[in-house]
Design a protein around this motif. Structure first.
Motif, PDB file in Angstrom:
ATOM      1  N   GLN A 191       1.158  -1.711  -0.127  1.00  0.00           N
ATOM      2  CA  GLN A 191       0.223  -0.036  -0.142  1.00  0.00           C
ATOM      3  C   GLN A 191       0.701   0.797   0.134  1.00  0.00           C
ATOM      4  O   GLN A 191       0.933   2.099  -0.677  1.00  0.00           O
ATOM      5  N   GLY A 195      -0.127   2.416  -3.202  1.00  0.00           N
ATOM      6  CA  GLY A 195      -1.302   1.648  -3.170  1.00  0.00           C
ATOM      7  C   GLY A 195      -1.702   3.314  -3.064  1.00  0.00           C
ATOM      8  O   GLY A 195      -0.859   4.441  -3.014  1.00  0.00           O
ATOM      9  N   VAL A 201     -10.326   2.769  -8.377  1.00  0.00           N
ATOM     10  CA  VAL A 201      -9.675   0.929  -9.735  1.00  0.00           C
ATOM     11  C   VAL A 201     -10.460   1.132 -10.900  1.00  0.00           C
ATOM     12  O   VAL A 201     -11.144   0.468  -9.869  1.00  0.00           O
ATOM     13  N   TYR A 207      -4.422   3.331 -14.521  1.00  0.00           N
ATOM     14  CA  TYR A 207      -3.737   3.513 -13.426  1.00  0.00           C
ATOM     15  C   TYR A 207      -4.793   4.486 -12.852  1.00  0.00           C
ATOM     16  O   TYR A 207      -4.742   5.161 -11.668  1.00  0.00           O
ATOM     17  N   ARG A 338      -3.429  -2.830  -5.743  1.00  0.00           N
ATOM     18  CA  ARG A 338      -4.006  -2.285  -7.031  1.00  0.00           C
ATOM     19  C   ARG A 338      -4.524  -2.818  -8.347  1.00  0.00           C
ATOM     20  O   ARG A 338      -5.981  -2.754  -8.629  1.00  0.00           O
ATOM     21  N   ARG A 341      -6.783  -5.953  -8.878  1.00  0.00           N
ATOM     22  CA  ARG A 341      -8.323  -5.285  -7.784  1.00  0.00           C
ATOM     23  C   ARG A 341      -8.633  -5.225 -10.296  1.00  0.00           C
ATOM     24  O   ARG A 341      -9.693  -5.585 -10.069  1.00  0.00           O
TER      25      ARG A 341
END
Length: 418
Positions: A191, A195, A201, A207, A338, A341
């Motif tokens: 993170q 993150g 996201v 991005y 990130r 996900r």
């Protein structure tokens, strides 16, 4: 080899079939479960998971202890048997106040005759039972009561066995807790480096909507940093036995590591020997997988994988300039929570697999901090990963020890003197 060594415990003690007494020590006995225990069906209070509270009395369902309620049904030691559903035959240990929901049977071992912890270790094997195979597998309460169990006649020996098994369980739980802490540290580092919770996201190739990169680092599209190449479509006539070139399949890449135990050989065609080979520091990325959580997973090729080819459900990402982008840093960026996900949320399932496409991967915006910063991040993340790997190996070893204890202590192959 003796009959005792040929048969496993679960082959000897399935359902309520009477066991062969020659297969247990002469000073042990075979008893029906109802001779040493009493029984009650779960769910007598009519509670459901909608009654769960943040704290309170532990509540057991067919999935184990998974919540808390305000009411206390029992306050004792017992074995909870999941009697219907996907986990039919799975057992759980309860001690102290607890409450039950439906679809379980509660076995109360008479502590003067049997240790409940000993009993739980014996019953906590789904192969021990013989459930009725319907749309919803189930075990009849009468079958639970009629089940035969092997039991040392001396209560003290049961206690010693239970204490040994509990020590093994305590050791496993201690390692699990250490592993959870190590995973939290690794997650915090991820993170901190990659993150930004304030940015939604949505589009991996951008991005985030704002195109913002964590820590204000410069960034580039992956296609500008590396060559992204698809693998070879596998046909049965390409299989080359022990000849040809070894190749990686999607199942060989798991959670950022390679498992080369089942690598096969492939006959290459045309210019594939030049364009479809793996070199040291190539980053292999999963294009498709039945499990959406695995798509986009990246792993770094080492000397073990060099010279191999790879199937079409993998991408090879080969960095152009390692002084600009460290492959080891790229692996961590691609495996960051990130990016993970992103791929899970945007998986294409039309092929029967969860997949990502080469264009989206090439358009992915990658942070490109100074190489010295990359090196510092690599050191910290690899140290955290090494701790988790070591703990994971310890956990695997501890579970194997526990399994060995189960197989030997509960059959009398290894005896513990009272």
């Amino acid at each position: 080899m003796s009959e005792k060594k040929l048969l496993s415990l679960r082959e000897k003690w399935v359902g309520y079939r009477k066991p062969n007494l020659a297969l247990i020590p002469s000073d042990w006995q075979a008893l029906r479960l109802r001779q040493v225990a009493s029984f009650k069906a779960g769910g007598a209070l009519g509670l459901t998971m909608s009654d769960y509270q943040a704290t309170g009395t532990p509540a057991f369902t067919a999935e184990g202890q998974n919540g808390f309620v305000t009411a206390t049904e029992f306050d004792t030691k017992a074995v909870i048997v999941s009697s219907i559903g996907a986990l039919c035959g799975k057992s759980f240990y309860a001690e102290g106040p607890f409450t039950t929901l439906a679809n379980i049977q509660v076995v109360f071992g008479d502590e003067e005759k049997v240790s409940n912890y000993f009993l739980w270790n014996l019953l906590n094997d789904r192969a021990f039972w013989a459930p009725y195979q319907t749309a919803q597998p189930f075990i009849r309460p009468s079958d639970i009561q009629k089940s035969w169990i092997p039991l040392p006649k001396k209560r003290d020996e049961q206690t010693r066995i239970a204490e040994t098994l509990k020590a093994a369980d305590d050791h496993i739980r201690a390692i699990e807790e250490q592993l959870r802490k190590a995973e939290r540290v690794k997650k915090a580092l991820d993170q901190a480096f990659f993150g930004d919770a304030s940015i939604r996201v949505r589009f991996p190739y951008e991005y985030g909507m704002e195109r913002t990169i964590p820590n204000g680092w410069p960034s580039k599209k992956l296609g500008a940093l590396a060559d992204v190449t698809s693998g070879i479509t596998l046909n049965q006539d390409r299989e080359a036995g022990d000849n040809g070139v070894r190749y990686l399949t999607v199942i060989n890449v798991h959670r950022g590591r390679f498992d080369l135990t089942e690598v096969r050989h492939l006959e290459l065609r045309g210019n594939e020997a030049e364009t479809k080979m793996i070199a040291v520091d190539d980053v292999m990325v999963i294009e498709g997988h039945a499990n959406s959580a695995e798509i986009g997973r990246a792993a770094l090729a080492t000397e073990k994988e060099a010279g191999m080819s790879f199937q079409n459900h993998l991408f090879r990402v080969r960095v152009f300039d390692k002084d600009e982008m460290r492959p080891r840093f790229l692996v961590r960026a691609l495996n960051s929570a990130r990016i993970r996900r992103h791929w899970v949320a945007t998986a294409n399932t039309s092929s029967g697999l969860n997949t990502i496409n080469r264009t989206a991967l090439r358009r992915l915006i990658i942070p490109v901090p100074d190489p010295k910063v990359q090196d510092e991040i690599i050191v910290k993340l690899e140290a955290a990963e090494e701790v988790t790997r070591a703990l994971d190996s310890q956990l695997t070893a501890a579970r194997r020890v526990k399994q060995s204890l189960l197989q030997n202590l509960l059959t009398g192959k290894i005896r513990l003197k009272a």
